[in-house]
Design a protein around this motif. Sequence first.
Motif, PDB file in Angstrom:
ATOM      1  N   GLY A 152       2.840  11.728   8.156  1.00 35.26           N
ATOM      2  CA  GLY A 152       2.826  11.742   6.698  1.00 35.26           C
ATOM      3  C   GLY A 152       4.218  11.689   6.118  1.00 35.26           C
ATOM      4  N   SER A 153       4.258  11.500   4.809  1.00 35.84           N
ATOM      5  CA  SER A 153       5.528  11.582   4.114  1.00 35.84           C
ATOM      6  C   SER A 153       5.244  11.982   2.678  1.00 35.84           C
ATOM      7  CB  SER A 153       6.265  10.246   4.162  1.00 35.84           C
ATOM      8  OG  SER A 153       5.484   9.260   3.537  1.00 35.84           O
ATOM      9  N   LEU A 177      -5.661   3.699  -2.996  1.00 35.07           N
ATOM     10  CA  LEU A 177      -5.925   2.663  -3.998  1.00 35.07           C
ATOM     11  C   LEU A 177      -5.905   1.269  -3.368  1.00 35.07           C
ATOM     12  CD1 LEU A 177      -6.003   1.575  -7.005  1.00 35.07           C
ATOM     13  CD2 LEU A 177      -3.505   1.718  -6.947  1.00 35.07           C
ATOM     14  N   VAL A 204      -3.327  12.856   8.587  1.00 31.96           N
ATOM     15  CA  VAL A 204      -2.705  11.602   8.131  1.00 31.96           C
ATOM     16  C   VAL A 204      -2.747  11.675   6.619  1.00 31.96           C
ATOM     17  CG1 VAL A 204      -2.798   9.086   8.109  1.00 31.96           C
ATOM     18  CG2 VAL A 204      -3.645  10.338  10.114  1.00 31.96           C
ATOM     19  N   LEU A 258     -10.265   8.883   1.811  1.00 38.37           N
ATOM     20  CA  LEU A 258     -10.677   7.841   2.752  1.00 38.37           C
ATOM     21  C   LEU A 258     -10.528   8.304   4.187  1.00 38.37           C
ATOM     22  CD1 LEU A 258      -9.007   4.747   1.030  1.00 38.37           C
ATOM     23  CD2 LEU A 258     -11.431   5.356   1.038  1.00 38.37           C
ATOM     24  N   THR A 259      -9.545   9.200   4.426  1.00 42.09           N
ATOM     25  CA  THR A 259      -9.266   9.548   5.824  1.00 42.09           C
ATOM     26  C   THR A 259     -10.436  10.303   6.461  1.00 42.09           C
ATOM     27  OG1 THR A 259      -8.067  11.506   5.133  1.00 42.09           O
ATOM     28  CG2 THR A 259      -6.762   9.551   5.553  1.00 42.09           C
ATOM     29  N   GLY A 277      -1.157   4.138  -0.828  1.00 43.85           N
ATOM     30  CA  GLY A 277      -2.240   5.106  -0.651  1.00 43.85           C
ATOM     31  C   GLY A 277      -3.590   4.429  -0.708  1.00 43.85           C
ATOM     32  N   SER A 326      -1.946   5.531  12.743  1.00 43.60           N
ATOM     33  CA  SER A 326      -3.063   6.265  12.130  1.00 43.60           C
ATOM     34  C   SER A 326      -4.382   5.903  12.808  1.00 43.60           C
ATOM     35  CB  SER A 326      -3.117   6.018  10.615  1.00 43.60           C
ATOM     36  OG  SER A 326      -3.606   4.739  10.299  1.00 43.60           O
ATOM     37  N   ASN A 346     -16.343   5.623  -2.741  1.00 43.08           N
ATOM     38  CA  ASN A 346     -15.642   4.585  -1.976  1.00 43.08           C
ATOM     39  C   ASN A 346     -16.315   4.346  -0.641  1.00 43.08           C
ATOM     40  OD1 ASN A 346     -13.544   4.153  -3.808  1.00 43.08           O
ATOM     41  ND2 ASN A 346     -12.222   5.690  -2.857  1.00 43.08           N
ATOM     42  N   VAL A 404      -9.004   0.355  -1.294  1.00 43.10           N
ATOM     43  CA  VAL A 404     -10.191   0.080  -2.106  1.00 43.10           C
ATOM     44  C   VAL A 404     -10.076  -1.291  -2.778  1.00 43.10           C
ATOM     45  CG1 VAL A 404     -11.502   0.857  -4.123  1.00 43.10           C
ATOM     46  CG2 VAL A 404     -10.689   2.523  -2.440  1.00 43.10           C
ATOM     47  N   LYS A 426      -2.834  17.472  -1.657  1.00 46.15           N
ATOM     48  CA  LYS A 426      -3.453  17.442  -0.340  1.00 46.15           C
ATOM     49  C   LYS A 426      -3.479  18.813   0.341  1.00 46.15           C
ATOM     50  CE  LYS A 426      -4.066  12.931  -0.591  1.00 46.15           C
ATOM     51  NZ  LYS A 426      -5.407  12.328  -0.693  1.00 46.15           N
ATOM     52  N   GLU A 441       0.669   2.580   9.863  1.00 50.95           N
ATOM     53  CA  GLU A 441      -0.766   2.234   9.862  1.00 50.95           C
ATOM     54  C   GLU A 441      -1.355   2.177  11.290  1.00 50.95           C
ATOM     55  OE1 GLU A 441      -1.800   1.279   6.478  1.00 50.95           O
ATOM     56  OE2 GLU A 441      -3.891   1.211   7.108  1.00 50.95           O
ATOM     57  N   PRO A 447     -10.278  12.846  -5.340  1.00 51.26           N
ATOM     58  CA  PRO A 447     -11.182  11.937  -6.059  1.00 51.26           C
ATOM     59  C   PRO A 447     -12.237  11.310  -5.144  1.00 51.26           C
ATOM     60  CG  PRO A 447      -8.952  11.682  -6.852  1.00 51.26           C
ATOM     61  CD  PRO A 447      -8.869  12.641  -5.699  1.00 51.26           C
ATOM     62  N   CYS A 448     -11.849  10.852  -3.982  1.00 49.59           N
ATOM     63  CA  CYS A 448     -12.832  10.484  -2.954  1.00 49.59           C
ATOM     64  C   CYS A 448     -12.307  10.914  -1.596  1.00 49.59           C
ATOM     65  CB  CYS A 448     -13.135   8.987  -2.939  1.00 49.59           C
ATOM     66  SG  CYS A 448     -14.302   8.589  -1.617  1.00 49.59           S
ATOM     67  N   LYS A 451       0.829  -1.201   0.000  1.00 50.27           N
ATOM     68  CA  LYS A 451       0.000   0.000   0.000  1.00 50.27           C
ATOM     69  C   LYS A 451       0.863   1.250   0.000  1.00 50.27           C
ATOM     70  CE  LYS A 451      -3.050   2.578   3.146  1.00 50.27           C
ATOM     71  NZ  LYS A 451      -4.181   2.554   4.065  1.00 50.27           N
TER      72      LYS A 451
HETATM   73  N1  LIG Z   1       1.853   8.391   6.690  1.00 57.33           N
HETATM   74  C1  LIG Z   1       0.822   7.545   6.708  1.00 57.33           C
HETATM   75  N2  LIG Z   1       0.762   6.558   7.629  1.00 57.33           N
HETATM   76  C2  LIG Z   1      -0.285   5.691   7.641  1.00 57.33           C
HETATM   77  N3  LIG Z   1      -1.292   5.737   6.776  1.00 57.33           N
HETATM   78  C3  LIG Z   1      -1.280   6.696   5.842  1.00 57.33           C
HETATM   79  C4  LIG Z   1      -0.243   7.653   5.757  1.00 57.33           C
HETATM   80  N4  LIG Z   1      -0.492   8.482   4.724  1.00 57.33           N
HETATM   81  C5  LIG Z   1      -1.638   8.071   4.184  1.00 57.33           C
HETATM   82  N5  LIG Z   1      -2.123   6.988   4.851  1.00 57.33           N
HETATM   83  C6  LIG Z   1      -3.313   6.207   4.542  1.00 57.33           C
HETATM   84  O1  LIG Z   1      -3.344   6.050   3.114  1.00 57.33           O
HETATM   85  C7  LIG Z   1      -4.681   6.168   2.669  1.00 57.33           C
HETATM   86  C8  LIG Z   1      -4.805   7.407   1.815  1.00 57.33           C
HETATM   87  O2  LIG Z   1      -6.031   7.408   1.192  1.00 57.33           O
HETATM   88  P1  LIG Z   1      -6.665   8.684   0.474  1.00 57.33           P
HETATM   89  O3  LIG Z   1      -7.985   8.267  -0.025  1.00 57.33           O
HETATM   90  O4  LIG Z   1      -6.609   9.816   1.407  1.00 57.33           O
HETATM   91  O5  LIG Z   1      -5.698   9.093  -0.650  1.00 57.33           O
HETATM   92  P2  LIG Z   1      -4.775   8.813  -1.889  1.00 57.33           P
HETATM   93  O6  LIG Z   1      -4.543  10.156  -2.398  1.00 57.33           O
HETATM   94  O7  LIG Z   1      -3.634   7.999  -1.491  1.00 57.33           O
HETATM   95  O8  LIG Z   1      -5.678   7.946  -2.883  1.00 57.33           O
HETATM   96  C9  LIG Z   1      -6.322   8.121  -4.142  1.00 57.33           C
HETATM   97  O9  LIG Z   1      -7.198   6.978  -4.259  1.00 57.33           O
HETATM   98  C10 LIG Z   1      -8.156   6.895  -3.196  1.00 57.33           C
HETATM   99  C11 LIG Z   1      -8.888   5.589  -3.381  1.00 57.33           C
HETATM  100  O10 LIG Z   1      -9.806   5.635  -4.420  1.00 57.33           O
HETATM  101  C12 LIG Z   1      -9.066   8.110  -3.194  1.00 57.33           C
HETATM  102  O11 LIG Z   1      -9.909   8.024  -2.054  1.00 57.33           O
HETATM  103  C13 LIG Z   1      -8.242   9.386  -3.129  1.00 57.33           C
HETATM  104  O12 LIG Z   1      -9.088  10.523  -3.246  1.00 57.33           O
HETATM  105  C14 LIG Z   1      -7.190   9.377  -4.243  1.00 57.33           C
HETATM  106  O13 LIG Z   1      -6.382  10.556  -4.207  1.00 57.33           O
HETATM  107  C15 LIG Z   1      -5.546   6.184   3.901  1.00 57.33           C
HETATM  108  O14 LIG Z   1      -5.859   4.854   4.259  1.00 57.33           O
HETATM  109  C16 LIG Z   1      -4.615   6.813   4.946  1.00 57.33           C
HETATM  110  O15 LIG Z   1      -4.969   6.486   6.247  1.00 57.33           O
END
Ligand SMILES: Nc1ncnc2c1ncn2[C@@H]1O[C@H](COP(=O)(O)OP(=O)(O)O[C@H]2O[C@H](CO)[C@@H](O)[C@H](O)[C@H]2O)[C@@H](O)[C@H]1O
Length: 482
Positions: free
Chosen positions: A329-330, A21, A299, A382-383, A19, A361, A248, A24, A306, A358, A379-380, A17
């Motif tokens: 974050g990173s 994607l 997060v 999740l946080t 992000g 978070s 989502n 989902v 973002k 994870e 786009p959607c 993982k």
């Molecule tokens: N440093 C960290 N430590 C732990 N967990 C971290 C983290 N940084 C991020 N995450 C986790 O990664 C995921 C990020 O999901 P998002 O939907 O916010 O965005 P992302 O832009 O990656 O995805 C793209 O795809 C998704 C899925 O369709 C869309 O929702 C989104 O809008 C689109 O930009 C979440 O589960 C979050 O908790």
Amino acid sequence: MTMQLLSVASEIYPLVKTGGLADVVGALPAALASQGVAARTLVPGYPSVLARLGKTKAVRRYDSLFGEKAALLAAKLDGLDLLVLDAPAFFARDGGPYGGPDGTDWPDNWRRFAALSRVGADIAEGAIKDWRPDIVHVHDWQAALTAAYMRFGPAHAVPKLVTIHNLAFQGRFAADIFPALGLPPEAWGVDGVEYYGGVGYLKAGLVSADAITTVSPSYAQEIRSPDHGMGLDGLINGRIDRLHGILNGVDTDIWNPAEDPLIPRRFSGRSLGARAGNRRALEEAFGLDQDDAPLFIIVSRLTWQKGMDLMIDAIDHLVGLGGKLALLGSGDRALEGAFLAAADRHRGRIAARIGYDEPLSHLMQGGGDAILIPSRFEPCGLTQLYGLRYGCLPVVARVGGLADTVIDANDAAVNAGAATGIVFAPNDPLALHGAIARTARLHRDRPIWQAMQRAAMRADVSWTSSAARYAALYRDLLAEAA
Ligand SMILES: Nc1ncnc2c1ncn2[C@@H]1O[C@H](COP(=O)(O)OP(=O)(O)O[C@H]2O[C@H](CO)[C@@H](O)[C@H](O)[C@H]2O)[C@@H](O)[C@H]1O
């Protein structure tokens, strides 16, 4: 009869993982199962994936997949029915799924993901004994070429659907890779893979698919305009009859405050008091002052998308209002440095953890008061859904899926008990400052705040209705193809 679905993606939770994607792609199969859809997911055999697989069975071997040896492995793991492309020449590397340890993209990404997509199309063509999908669903540019291979090959009649998780990543490469892709000459052109003089993987998928989905209804509208279309708005407008926005959901077993093993105190809407224990643990983990000031969390990938540069500029304001911030974050090095510098400047009030964590978070959602998401486009997202589920109220820009999922605490919504967060627009410093101030004000009013938390926790963030929409779309495509 159960519908057989092949899903193709470059990430899947819990195996790999970077992000949303992955979340989902990992959650959809279980959600679809209750809709009469049996999903198998094809993913690359990165080291982290292969290491986790137990018993595997080679269902297909390649002597030369883009010149390299490869095997397609079938495995079951955590309820997922996986097809893993074990191709060491492409995927056995240190670093991330798309680049080396230093963060730069692998120069042969075009071959790595063309190979994944070629195998996706092969499966649709019957490459595996005893199983053939009725329908193929591919995600983002890394898998999008599957749709093009299918369209120009024997499986052209199998319905194919492309989901856009993020239009900012399109998989664009130089024109000279085209001959190596193994597509017929007619695939070159504006109605094929050609894109502004080069090759566009996502573009190729979008023109080849029978249906296109985005991960929220608002984003489906937004990408029709030049502002959000990232150069593809013309194409998307031309295929508007094929475009659907399906929101989502989240895996409500993994993200369940009443049973989450990753937070010290579990809670529900009726036991919000227990959140205080998580809050203390969170303050301790980040070295923040222990007090009852509004505790914001972030997060996120630290990127322009973002709105993290806007956030940096809002930090002094947040502290001035008496707030605190814990960030995990990173991403962009400059933004990472800026958050660390802000944490230095405001010890006890601002803390930043650079990295990916994870479990942390979960603690942040379980103990924080509000999650800040000032995205320029989303786009959607999740946080904010995790935030709703954990009563960590989302403070979001009014874009994409954020606008579709959070109900702003305006007077009418507060009075009706419907408000679930704070929504602001436009996404500029002034509006962000205003949103932070409004959050701090609402936080001081305990009855209102807790009513909002309960409303947020009641919001349906599950996959149930969206899985039904995907299943209905699959059925429509199958009926059309029959
Ligand atoms: N440093 C960290 N430590 C732990 N967990 C971290 C983290 N940084 C991020 N995450 C986790 O990664 C995921 C990020 O999901 P998002 O939907 O916010 O965005 P992302 O832009 O990656 O995805 C793209 O795809 C998704 C899925 O369709 C869309 O929702 C989104 O809008 C689109 O930009 C979440 O589960 C979050 O908790």
